[in-house]
Write an enzyme that holds these catalytic residues in place. Structure first.
Site, short mmCIF file in Angstrom:
data_model
loop_
_atom_site.label_atom_id
_atom_site.label_comp_id
_atom_site.label_asym_id
_atom_site.label_seq_id
_atom_site.Cartn_x
_atom_site.Cartn_y
_atom_site.Cartn_z
N CYS A 72 26.98 21.74 1.05
CA CYS A 72 26.02 20.65 0.82
C CYS A 72 26.00 19.61 1.93
O CYS A 72 24.93 19.15 2.34
CB CYS A 72 26.28 19.98 -0.52
N HIS A 111 29.35 15.79 -4.05
CA HIS A 111 28.14 16.51 -3.66
C HIS A 111 27.13 15.55 -3.03
O HIS A 111 26.99 14.41 -3.47
CB HIS A 111 27.51 17.18 -4.89
N ASP A 126 17.37 18.78 -2.80
CA ASP A 126 18.74 19.25 -2.63
C ASP A 126 18.70 20.70 -2.17
O ASP A 126 18.42 21.61 -2.95
CB ASP A 126 19.51 19.13 -3.95
#
Length: 274
Positions: A72, A111, A126
């Site tokens: 991420c 995250h 995302d």
């Protein structure tokens, strides 16, 4: 000084766009779809004991020039930089992953995700959540089912806290909780170091890859490989040997052959128990 983003190289990496990029929602969703199809989620660097540098220059070098993927902090760093280069206003956020956690579990803020301003309001973006990565932007609105090219998603709200859920079959499964407090690059350094180096990190102990193409997802967890098709079919198999693993890494996830060769001694341990 950070070198400027090479937008042409990035667009070539993701296969190009049908129209010239601008700051419309159409362009945003096209970029998301192309990005997640071309650049895999993968944790080979932590698994191999390599450092994960999440500076803009390092991320561009790895994911664009190097033909690699990442997790991420790498995906969403690169994507935020691309969107800003195009003129989007982007806010970086942090989330607590609750996927496969018991109800009420308190997890660290580990995250990275993005909030992107559009003419039709802010959107959640995302491109770095592995097997359930978003394949289009979501309206920041609670309690409505939002259709994407893959699974339906929804957002729930409790005060300042939001929870992202995915509908898998008939059940809604929570993925992560977040608020809209703005983050900065320095906020990701410590959690990235933990995820990339700590023996308790899921990324240092397991092989994890994912990619989302048109009407399909591919995932790999250690030796467990799955293909999720748009018609609901799921094809699963356990990889039997290094030859099968190498073939899947290259075909399904686009991992460069040289990296597969370098990683072979570490990956071979996945088959020790067998």
């Amino acid at each position: 000084m950070t070198p400027p983003l090479d937008l042409d190289a990035y667009l070539a990496r993701i296969g190009g766009l049908a129209a010239a990029p601008d700051t419309t929602l159409t362009t945003l969703n096209a970029l998301i779809a192309q990005h997640v199809a071309a650049i895999p989620f993968e944790n080979l660097s932590p698994l191999l004991g390599e450092p994960v540098d999440i500076s803009p220059a390092a991320v561009q070098a790895k994911l664009v020039a190097g033909g690699r993927g990442g997790y991420c902090y790498e995906h969403n760093r690169l994507f935020a930089d691309v969107l800003r280069h195009l003129g989007f206003t982007v806010h970086e956020l942090g989330a607590r992953v609750v996927w496969n956690q018991p109800p009420g579990a308190i997890t660290p803020r580990s995250h990275m995700l993005l909030e992107v301003d559009t003419a039709d309001g802010p959107r959640l973006v995302d491109v770095g959540f592995g097997g359930l990565t978003l394949t289009s932007a979501l309206r920041l609105q609670a309690d409505i089912e939002q259709i994407t090219p893959h699974e339906p998603f929804r957002l729930l709200r409790d005060g300042d806290d939001w929870t992202l859920q995915a509908r898998l079959g008939e059940a809604w499964k929570p993925l992560y909780r977040f608020d809209r407090v703005r983050h900065h690059a320095c906020d990701y350094i410590a959690p990235n170091y933990f995820l990339a180096t700590h023996p308790d990190s899921v990324f240092t102990a397991n092989l994890m890859l994912a990619r989302a193409g048109r009407n399909q997802r591919w995932t790999l967890f250690n030796r467990d490989y799955a293909e999720y098709h748009g018609d609901g079919r799921i094809v699963r198999r356990t990889l039997a040997d290094m030859a099968e693993l190498t073939e899947v890494l290259q075909r399904a996830f686009g991992i460069p052959p040289a990296l597969c060769a370098t990683a072979q001694p570490r990956l071979a341990r996945l088959f020790d128990a067998g």
